[in-house]
Design a protein around this motif. Structure first.
Motif, PDB file in Angstrom:
ATOM      1  N   ASP A 104      87.783  56.437  40.203  1.00 18.56           N
ATOM      2  CA  ASP A 104      88.063  55.006  40.087  1.00 18.56           C
ATOM      3  C   ASP A 104      87.543  54.253  41.307  1.00 18.56           C
ATOM      4  N   TRP A 105      87.775  54.828  42.494  1.00 16.96           N
ATOM      5  CA  TRP A 105      87.279  54.176  43.709  1.00 16.96           C
ATOM      6  C   TRP A 105      85.756  54.143  43.720  1.00 16.96           C
ATOM      7  N   THR A 106      85.148  55.257  43.337  1.00 14.87           N
ATOM      8  CA  THR A 106      83.694  55.336  43.342  1.00 14.87           C
ATOM      9  C   THR A 106      83.082  54.312  42.399  1.00 14.87           C
ATOM     10  N   GLU A 107      83.657  54.204  41.196  1.00  9.42           N
ATOM     11  CA  GLU A 107      83.121  53.237  40.247  1.00  9.42           C
ATOM     12  C   GLU A 107      83.342  51.803  40.723  1.00  9.42           C
ATOM     13  N   GLY A 108      84.470  51.555  41.392  1.00 13.72           N
ATOM     14  CA  GLY A 108      84.741  50.217  41.885  1.00 13.72           C
ATOM     15  C   GLY A 108      83.854  49.811  43.053  1.00 13.72           C
ATOM     16  N   HIS A 109      83.344  50.810  43.792  1.00 20.21           N
ATOM     17  CA  HIS A 109      82.510  50.527  44.967  1.00 20.21           C
ATOM     18  C   HIS A 109      81.098  51.095  44.806  1.00 20.21           C
ATOM     19  N   GLN A 110      80.718  51.383  43.572  1.00 19.03           N
ATOM     20  CA  GLN A 110      79.441  52.056  43.348  1.00 19.03           C
ATOM     21  C   GLN A 110      78.264  51.267  43.895  1.00 19.03           C
ATOM     22  N   ASP A 111      78.227  49.966  43.626  1.00 16.67           N
ATOM     23  CA  ASP A 111      77.094  49.155  44.075  1.00 16.67           C
ATOM     24  C   ASP A 111      76.990  49.144  45.597  1.00 16.67           C
ATOM     25  N   GLN A 112      78.139  48.972  46.258  1.00 21.75           N
ATOM     26  CA  GLN A 112      78.112  48.953  47.718  1.00 21.75           C
ATOM     27  C   GLN A 112      77.648  50.276  48.291  1.00 21.75           C
ATOM     28  N   VAL A 113      78.095  51.378  47.690  1.00 15.62           N
ATOM     29  CA  VAL A 113      77.687  52.699  48.167  1.00 15.62           C
ATOM     30  C   VAL A 113      76.191  52.892  47.987  1.00 15.62           C
ATOM     31  N   ILE A 114      75.676  52.506  46.825  1.00 23.82           N
ATOM     32  CA  ILE A 114      74.248  52.662  46.558  1.00 23.82           C
ATOM     33  C   ILE A 114      73.422  51.838  47.531  1.00 23.82           C
ATOM     34  N   VAL A 115      73.834  50.590  47.773  1.00 21.63           N
ATOM     35  CA  VAL A 115      73.099  49.723  48.704  1.00 21.63           C
ATOM     36  C   VAL A 115      73.106  50.325  50.106  1.00 21.63           C
ATOM     37  N   THR A 116      74.279  50.785  50.558  1.00 22.19           N
ATOM     38  CA  THR A 116      74.379  51.336  51.906  1.00 22.19           C
ATOM     39  C   THR A 116      73.544  52.604  52.062  1.00 22.19           C
ATOM     40  N   LEU A 117      73.660  53.519  51.099  1.00 24.12           N
ATOM     41  CA  LEU A 117      72.897  54.767  51.177  1.00 24.12           C
ATOM     42  C   LEU A 117      71.399  54.512  51.124  1.00 24.12           C
ATOM     43  N   SER A 118      70.985  53.658  50.197  1.00 19.38           N
ATOM     44  CA  SER A 118      69.553  53.366  50.053  1.00 19.38           C
ATOM     45  C   SER A 118      69.004  52.726  51.313  1.00 19.38           C
ATOM     46  N   LEU A 119      69.773  51.818  51.896  1.00 19.38           N
ATOM     47  CA  LEU A 119      69.307  51.114  53.090  1.00 19.38           C
ATOM     48  C   LEU A 119      69.218  52.057  54.288  1.00 19.38           C
ATOM     49  N   LEU A 120      70.265  52.834  54.518  1.00 18.94           N
ATOM     50  CA  LEU A 120      70.262  53.729  55.676  1.00 18.94           C
ATOM     51  C   LEU A 120      69.178  54.804  55.551  1.00 18.94           C
ATOM     52  N   ALA A 121      69.121  55.461  54.383  1.00 18.09           N
ATOM     53  CA  ALA A 121      68.111  56.505  54.186  1.00 18.09           C
ATOM     54  C   ALA A 121      66.710  55.914  54.221  1.00 18.09           C
ATOM     55  N   GLY A 122      66.540  54.739  53.620  1.00 17.17           N
ATOM     56  CA  GLY A 122      65.227  54.110  53.593  1.00 17.17           C
ATOM     57  C   GLY A 122      64.742  53.721  54.969  1.00 17.17           C
ATOM     58  N   VAL A 123      65.611  53.099  55.774  1.00 16.58           N
ATOM     59  CA  VAL A 123      65.228  52.694  57.130  1.00 16.58           C
ATOM     60  C   VAL A 123      64.858  53.915  57.964  1.00 16.58           C
ATOM     61  N   TRP A 124      65.637  54.987  57.821  1.00 15.38           N
ATOM     62  CA  TRP A 124      65.336  56.210  58.573  1.00 15.38           C
ATOM     63  C   TRP A 124      63.969  56.770  58.184  1.00 15.38           C
ATOM     64  N   LEU A 125      63.691  56.864  56.889  1.00 18.21           N
ATOM     65  CA  LEU A 125      62.413  57.420  56.439  1.00 18.21           C
ATOM     66  C   LEU A 125      61.243  56.547  56.875  1.00 18.21           C
ATOM     67  N   VAL A 126      61.402  55.238  56.783  1.00 13.37           N
ATOM     68  CA  VAL A 126      60.322  54.330  57.187  1.00 13.37           C
ATOM     69  C   VAL A 126      60.050  54.456  58.683  1.00 13.37           C
ATOM     70  N   ALA A 127      61.118  54.408  59.491  1.00  9.51           N
ATOM     71  CA  ALA A 127      60.946  54.470  60.939  1.00  9.51           C
ATOM     72  C   ALA A 127      60.331  55.795  61.376  1.00  9.51           C
ATOM     73  N   LYS A 128      60.849  56.893  60.812  1.00  6.45           N
ATOM     74  CA  LYS A 128      60.338  58.215  61.201  1.00  6.45           C
ATOM     75  C   LYS A 128      58.882  58.386  60.755  1.00  6.45           C
ATOM     76  N   SER A 129      58.539  57.923  59.568  1.00  5.55           N
ATOM     77  CA  SER A 129      57.175  58.070  59.057  1.00  5.55           C
ATOM     78  C   SER A 129      56.195  57.252  59.870  1.00  5.55           C
ATOM     79  N   ILE A 130      56.558  56.014  60.177  1.00  4.90           N
ATOM     80  CA  ILE A 130      55.667  55.167  60.977  1.00  4.90           C
ATOM     81  C   ILE A 130      55.447  55.777  62.356  1.00  4.90           C
ATOM     82  N   TYR A 131      56.535  56.292  62.957  1.00  5.46           N
ATOM     83  CA  TYR A 131      56.427  56.914  64.273  1.00  5.46           C
ATOM     84  C   TYR A 131      55.446  58.089  64.237  1.00  5.46           C
TER      85      TYR A 131
END
Length: 215
Positions: A185-212
Motif C-alpha cells: 500500500d505504501w509503495t503504490e501510494g508513493h510509487q511515482d515519487q520513488v520512481i522519480v527519485t531512483l531515476s534521477l539519482l541513478a541517471g545523474v550518477w551514470l551521466v557524471a561517471k560516463s562523462i568523467y
C-alpha cells in the motif's frame, strides 16, 4: 566497477513496480511457490546478461579509448540521460499529486500460474538499469576472485529484497501477509515519487561517471 554495481544493484532492488507485483504473488494461493518462480526467473535474467557480457569480453576490458570502450561508456551516458529526462518529465507531470491507479493486470495476479510468475520475473526487470550494469561489466577486468565475488554480490543485491520477502512469507506467513500488504500500500501510494527519485539519482550518477571517463 564495484561502486557502480552497488548503486545500480540498489536501484534495481528497490524498484516499486516489481516489488508490488511480487507482494501480490506472495499473497495469492500457493504464493510462496509463485514467488520462488519469480525470483528464479529474475535472478536467471541477471546471470544470463552478465554471462553474455563475459563471453563477449573474455573477462578483459577493451583498451581505453578504443571503439568498444567508448561504446560502453556512450551506452551508460545515453541510459543515464534517459533516466534523468524521464524523471524530470514525470516530476513535471505532477508525480504523487494525483491518486495512483493500480494497473488492472496487477489485480489479476491472484489467479496467476507459476509460469506466469516466472514470466513476470523476466518482464518486470528494470532493463535500463540492467543494461547499465552490463555496460559496467564490459569495462571490468575479471582476473581475481574479488571481481567475480563483486558480480555475485551485484546479482544478490539486486534480488535481496525479493529473497527477504520470500523467506518472511515462508516462515512467518500470517504476519508477513499483513506487513507486506502494508508495504505494498505504501509503495503504490508513493510509487511515482520513488520512481522519480531512483531515476534521477541513478541517471545523474551514470551521466557524471560516463562523462568523467570519456573526458
Amino acid at each position: 566497477m564495484v561502486l557502480d554495481l552497488v548503486i545500480i544493484g540498489l536501484a534495481i532492488n528497490v524498484g516499486p513496480l516489481h516489488n508490488s507485483a511480487f507482494i501480490l504473488l506472495l499473497s495469492a494461493p500457493r504464493g510462496v511457490r509463485k514467488g520462488l518462480a519469480f525470483i528464479m526467473a529474475w535472478l536467471g535474467c541477471l546471470v544470463l546478461v552478465l554471462a553474455a557480457v563475459l563471453l563477449l569480453t573474455g573477462g578483459k576490458p577493451p583498451a581505453p579509448r578504443s571503439a568498444p570502450s567508448t561504446a560502453a561508456l556512450a551506452l551508460k551516458l545515453v541510459l543515464g540521460t534517459g533516466m534523468v529526462v524521464y524523471a524530470e518529465s514525470k516530476r513535471r507531470r505532477g508525480a504523487g499529486k494525483r491518486p495512483h491507479r493500480t494497473p488492472k493486470w496487477l489485480g489479476r495476479l491472484d489467479s496467476a500460474s507459476g509460469w506466469t510468475a516466472a514470466g513476470l520475473g523476466f518482464i518486470l526487470q528494470p532493463w535500463g538499469l540492467v543494461a547499465a550494469g552490463a555496460a559496467t561489466v564490459v569495462q571490468a577486468h575479471l582476473t581475481s576472485l574479488a571481481s567475480y565475488v563483486a558480480l555475485v554480490a551485484f546479482c544478490l543485491l539486486a534480488t535481496c529484497g525479493l529473497i527477504a520477502m520470500e523467506l518472511y512469507a515462508t516462515f512467518r506467513p500470517a504476519k508477513a501477509r499483513a506487513e507486506l500488504g502494508a508495504l505494498r500500500d505504501w509503495t503504490e501510494g508513493h510509487q511515482d515519487q520513488v520512481i522519480v527519485t531512483l531515476s534521477l539519482l541513478a541517471g545523474v550518477w551514470l551521466v557524471a561517471k560516463s562523462i568523467y571517463q570519456l573526458v
